[in-house]
Design a protein around this motif. Sequence first.
Motif, mmCIF file in Angstrom:
data_model
loop_
_atom_site.group_PDB
_atom_site.id
_atom_site.type_symbol
_atom_site.label_atom_id
_atom_site.label_comp_id
_atom_site.label_asym_id
_atom_site.label_seq_id
_atom_site.Cartn_x
_atom_site.Cartn_y
_atom_site.Cartn_z
ATOM 1 N N GLY A 140 52.529 38.182 42.098
ATOM 2 C CA GLY A 140 51.636 37.565 41.126
ATOM 3 C C GLY A 140 51.298 36.114 41.419
ATOM 4 N N ARG A 141 51.661 35.628 42.584
ATOM 5 C CA ARG A 141 51.384 34.225 42.919
ATOM 6 C C ARG A 141 49.877 33.990 43.059
ATOM 7 N N THR A 142 49.429 32.826 42.612
ATOM 8 C CA THR A 142 48.044 32.404 42.806
ATOM 9 C C THR A 142 48.005 31.348 43.899
ATOM 10 N N GLU B 91 54.783 29.937 42.173
ATOM 11 C CA GLU B 91 54.978 30.111 43.593
ATOM 12 C C GLU B 91 56.161 31.023 43.855
ATOM 13 N N ARG B 92 56.022 31.862 44.870
ATOM 14 C CA ARG B 92 57.104 32.767 45.250
ATOM 15 C C ARG B 92 58.216 31.954 45.887
ATOM 16 N N PRO B 93 59.473 32.144 45.481
ATOM 17 C CA PRO B 93 60.570 31.377 46.064
ATOM 18 C C PRO B 93 60.624 31.583 47.569
ATOM 19 N N PRO B 94 60.941 30.527 48.321
ATOM 20 C CA PRO B 94 61.024 30.678 49.779
ATOM 21 C C PRO B 94 62.163 31.603 50.163
ATOM 22 N N TYR B 95 62.028 32.254 51.319
ATOM 23 C CA TYR B 95 63.062 33.172 51.774
ATOM 24 C C TYR B 95 64.308 32.422 52.235
ATOM 25 N N ARG B 96 64.102 31.236 52.839
ATOM 26 C CA ARG B 96 65.239 30.506 53.386
ATOM 27 C C ARG B 96 66.056 29.879 52.269
ATOM 28 N N LYS C 12 45.623 13.008 42.743
ATOM 29 C CA LYS C 12 45.634 11.870 43.645
ATOM 30 C C LYS C 12 45.598 12.326 45.100
ATOM 31 N N GLN C 13 46.169 13.513 45.362
ATOM 32 C CA GLN C 13 46.214 14.027 46.731
ATOM 33 C C GLN C 13 44.869 14.616 47.167
ATOM 34 N N MET C 14 44.077 15.033 46.204
ATOM 35 C CA MET C 14 42.855 15.766 46.523
ATOM 36 C C MET C 14 41.650 14.852 46.678
ATOM 37 N N ASN C 15 40.763 15.272 47.545
ATOM 38 C CA ASN C 15 39.455 14.630 47.652
ATOM 39 C C ASN C 15 38.544 15.341 46.648
ATOM 40 N N LEU C 16 38.047 14.609 45.659
ATOM 41 C CA LEU C 16 37.270 15.235 44.594
ATOM 42 C C LEU C 16 35.952 15.806 45.087
ATOM 43 N N ASN C 17 35.545 15.419 46.301
ATOM 44 C CA ASN C 17 34.307 15.952 46.864
ATOM 45 C C ASN C 17 34.526 17.236 47.658
ATOM 46 N N SER C 18 35.770 17.655 47.743
ATOM 47 C CA SER C 18 36.080 18.882 48.475
ATOM 48 C C SER C 18 36.104 20.069 47.523
ATOM 49 N N SER C 19 35.834 21.249 48.062
ATOM 50 C CA SER C 19 35.817 22.469 47.252
ATOM 51 C C SER C 19 37.093 23.260 47.476
ATOM 52 N N ALA C 20 37.430 24.096 46.506
ATOM 53 C CA ALA C 20 38.654 24.897 46.589
ATOM 54 C C ALA C 20 38.416 26.260 45.969
ATOM 55 N N PHE C 21 39.237 27.210 46.346
ATOM 56 C CA PHE C 21 39.166 28.542 45.739
ATOM 57 C C PHE C 21 40.573 29.095 45.565
ATOM 58 N N ASN C 22 40.712 29.975 44.584
ATOM 59 C CA ASN C 22 41.996 30.583 44.268
ATOM 60 C C ASN C 22 42.000 32.063 44.638
ATOM 61 N N VAL C 23 43.132 32.525 45.130
ATOM 62 C CA VAL C 23 43.350 33.943 45.405
ATOM 63 C C VAL C 23 44.489 34.411 44.517
ATOM 64 N N HIS C 24 44.174 35.267 43.553
ATOM 65 C CA HIS C 24 45.169 35.783 42.608
ATOM 66 C C HIS C 24 45.701 37.120 43.107
ATOM 67 N N THR C 25 47.024 37.273 43.127
ATOM 68 C CA THR C 25 47.639 38.499 43.641
ATOM 69 C C THR C 25 48.253 39.320 42.512
ATOM 70 N N SER C 26 48.544 40.560 42.808
ATOM 71 C CA SER C 26 49.093 41.492 41.818
ATOM 72 C C SER C 26 50.531 41.128 41.452
ATOM 73 N N ASP C 27 50.846 41.233 40.163
ATOM 74 C CA ASP C 27 52.200 40.936 39.684
ATOM 75 C C ASP C 27 53.240 41.864 40.307
ATOM 76 N N SER C 28 52.849 43.091 40.585
ATOM 77 C CA SER C 28 53.789 44.073 41.122
ATOM 78 C C SER C 28 53.722 44.190 42.639
ATOM 79 N N GLY C 29 52.969 43.296 43.282
ATOM 80 C CA GLY C 29 52.775 43.384 44.720
ATOM 81 C C GLY C 29 53.748 42.536 45.516
ATOM 82 N N PHE C 30 53.487 42.421 46.800
ATOM 83 C CA PHE C 30 54.340 41.695 47.733
ATOM 84 C C PHE C 30 54.487 40.230 47.352
ATOM 85 N N ASN C 31 53.414 39.617 46.844
ATOM 86 C CA ASN C 31 53.423 38.192 46.520
ATOM 87 C C ASN C 31 53.848 37.890 45.090
#
Length: 234
Positions: free
Chosen positions: A126-128, A2-7, A105-124
């Motif tokens: 490399g955060r997923t 995760e990208r460190p928070p700005y604050r 434990k936090q997740m509902n196993l019946n729910s779906s999820a997706f990942n967005v992978h970003t560029s290592d050299s970009g604004f984010n």
Amino acid sequence: VERPPYRKSGTFLDSRKPNVLVSSEDEFDTEDFALGSLPLQSEILREEELELLCHGKFQLRRLILSQDALFVCHAGTDEISDKIPLHEVEKIANSDHCQDDELMKQMNLNSSAFNVHTSDSGFNGGRTYCFVVPHEGAQSVSICNDWIDCLKNVVKVAKKRFSQQTFYQSLKAHARFVLESHLWQRVVGVIITLNFGINIVQTQTLPSVDSVYGQLFSSLDILFNSLFAVELVL
């Protein structure tokens, strides 16, 4: 990752100046985060509240998709907490859910999820990003797949548009470099001097238009005018 928070301790990190901390009071400006502002309603392609894995917890976030970026806002507000430039997205895929027991434990196993992978050299950096659809069963799968398909299509267009802009900006930079060089200035000076000298000779001799010299001067006029036109275009 995760990208460190700005604050941090009442200060804000200016994203355009990584080593500069901006005061949280008078000097703070949201544009320093490079987050920009939300798109107009007519520019929004898709909008929905999904859960985002953030700091080890799944938190409800408002996602706003435009043709250039995916904005992440706090649920029910217009406050932007993060932004994903679409031309920097490397991969979008279904998530197999996190293997961490606490997160499971936090997740509902019946729910779906997706990942967005970003560029290592970009604004984010490399955060997923892991987004979870807060629904169950077939509805969750359908919404998840719709988001993946929509994001893939918009990202493809954004990458193409960005590459075209980058190519155009590169051409402009090369043209500016050439036009501001001393060699180019000398060449233009020589062309102007030659054109001036030839015009004097043509005025003094006044050759017939049908003569060899008349046709030569006409050809030279066309040549010099073409060169000057190219310079003006550049």
